[in-house]
Design a protein around this motif. Sequence first.
Motif, PDB file in Angstrom:
ATOM      1  N   TRP A   1       0.827  -1.216   0.000  1.00 15.66           N
ATOM      2  CA  TRP A   1       0.000   0.000   0.000  1.00 15.66           C
ATOM      3  C   TRP A   1       0.864   1.270   0.000  1.00 15.66           C
TER       4      TRP A   1
ATOM      5  N   GLN B   1      -7.916   6.702  10.747  1.00 14.77           N
ATOM      6  CA  GLN B   1      -8.025   6.467   9.307  1.00 14.77           C
ATOM      7  C   GLN B   1      -9.428   6.704   8.744  1.00 14.77           C
TER       8      GLN B   1
ATOM      9  N   ASN C   1     -11.973   2.389   4.828  1.00 10.45           N
ATOM     10  CA  ASN C   1     -11.793   3.592   5.638  1.00 10.45           C
ATOM     11  C   ASN C   1     -12.601   4.779   5.143  1.00 10.45           C
TER      12      ASN C   1
ATOM     13  N   ASN D   1      -5.432  -3.562  -1.495  1.00  4.80           N
ATOM     14  CA  ASN D   1      -4.881  -4.004  -0.215  1.00  4.80           C
ATOM     15  C   ASN D   1      -4.996  -5.525  -0.142  1.00  4.80           C
TER      16      ASN D   1
ATOM     17  N   ARG E   1      -9.146 -10.170   2.560  1.00  4.54           N
ATOM     18  CA  ARG E   1      -8.893 -10.148   4.004  1.00  4.54           C
ATOM     19  C   ARG E   1      -9.169 -11.505   4.650  1.00  4.54           C
TER      20      ARG E   1
ATOM     21  N   ARG F   1     -11.004  -7.438  16.527  1.00  5.66           N
ATOM     22  CA  ARG F   1     -10.806  -6.035  16.120  1.00  5.66           C
ATOM     23  C   ARG F   1     -11.270  -5.888  14.674  1.00  5.66           C
TER      24      ARG F   1
ATOM     25  N   VAL G   1     -12.401  -2.876  11.424  1.00  5.67           N
ATOM     26  CA  VAL G   1     -12.110  -1.537  10.919  1.00  5.67           C
ATOM     27  C   VAL G   1     -13.353  -0.653  10.904  1.00  5.67           C
TER      28      VAL G   1
ATOM     29  N   ASN H   1      -7.183  -9.029   8.188  1.00  4.65           N
ATOM     30  CA  ASN H   1      -6.366  -8.193   7.306  1.00  4.65           C
ATOM     31  C   ASN H   1      -5.833  -9.058   6.167  1.00  4.65           C
TER      32      ASN H   1
HETATM   33  O1  X2X Z   1      -6.833  -0.985   9.479  1.00  3.65           O
HETATM   34  C1  X2X Z   1      -6.647  -1.951   8.735  1.00  3.65           C
HETATM   35  O2  X2X Z   1      -6.943  -3.104   9.050  1.00  3.65           O
HETATM   36  C2  X2X Z   1      -6.056  -1.714   7.363  1.00  3.65           C
HETATM   37  C3  X2X Z   1      -4.621  -1.291   7.541  1.00  3.65           C
HETATM   38  O3  X2X Z   1      -6.113  -2.881   6.615  1.00  3.65           O
HETATM   39  C4  X2X Z   1      -6.869  -0.648   6.709  1.00  3.65           C
HETATM   40  O4  X2X Z   1      -6.537   0.496   6.738  1.00  3.65           O
HETATM   41  C5  X2X Z   1      -8.129  -1.027   6.050  1.00  3.65           C
END
Ligand code: X2X
Length: 336
Positions: free
Chosen positions: A43, A77, A98, A150, A153, A174, A176, A214
């Motif tokens: 990224w 973010q 985000n 990215n 996930r 956790r 986002v 992620n």
């Molecule tokens: O916060 C996250 O998990 C990340 C780094 O993947 C993003 O910004 C969506």
Amino acid sequence: MNSTRRFTRIATALAGAAVLTASLTAQARELSVSTVLSDAFPWGQAAEKWAELVEERTGGELTLRVYPNSQLVAGDQTREFSAMRSGLIDMAVGSTINWSPQVPELNLFSLPFFFPDEAAVDAVTQGPAGEMVFEAIESRGVIPLAWGENGFRQVSNSRGPITEPNDLDGLKIRVVGSPLFQDTFNALGADPTQMSWTDAQPALTTGAVDGQENPLSVFDVARIDQVGQEYLTLWNYMNDPLIFAVNQRVWETLSEEEREILRETAIEAGAWETAMTREEEHERLAAIQERGVEVVELTEEQHAAFVEATQGVYDKWAPRIGQELVDTARESIEAR
Ligand code: X2X
């Protein structure tokens, strides 16, 4: 010298200085680019690549200065899009997740199990649905230029292997920015908790949360296994494209030529980064396994159980995303 002539001379000198300053500014204009991840990750490398190409093609007239780690929004973010819209940030290479609190259409990419493979992602981003998404961004004061990635996930945790929805029962995960993630993980019986990437790492380290989700590149580069995430399930439940974009007022101050350069270099940097991210997935997985992480690959049947458990998320979110956009994306995916 009489006073009128002296005044004229001074005025001329000042005007000359002003022209010089203006042309110097025009020659060495610097624009800020926000990213969440640094150039240790694909990224951040996407943003650096963009900056490099722009520097080259404008002969140094336009400099993109990359500010990683969400530093321009103090780590938050989910405020990146608003900051870009208001002009606090000139540009960004940002995640659809985000930006989705401000651009609800971007939740399309977070719909669980909507994108079966990379070809499906490309069919959407490069097709009519992608155009609709870009229009939605533009209608909110930001000019989108290109797509990056990215990645798909995957979910990890510190407790045990996840092979069925029941395994997520009560796990603190956790997640986002978007409330859609709360709904997906609630539907799976987990206990999702929303926090920024900045806060996620300490929360994983102290065990305040049991798991996270992620792409493999993030898991690998950030060494998520070293904060106790020993179980990783490959479920490809969503893909997180990146978008290269510019604040609209900044865009309007650029010449046609500069705009063209910004756009073509963003497309190139995005394609380069997407290809690299995808190519590296195998080695990343091997590296993660070598470090002792137990990786679960779901059978078709196991996969289907997760898909079924999250169907309710569609009923709630398709109208918010826009039924027409969801349908257009689905048609492109089916026709891929
Ligand atoms: O916060 C996250 O998990 C990340 C780094 O993947 C993003 O910004 C969506």
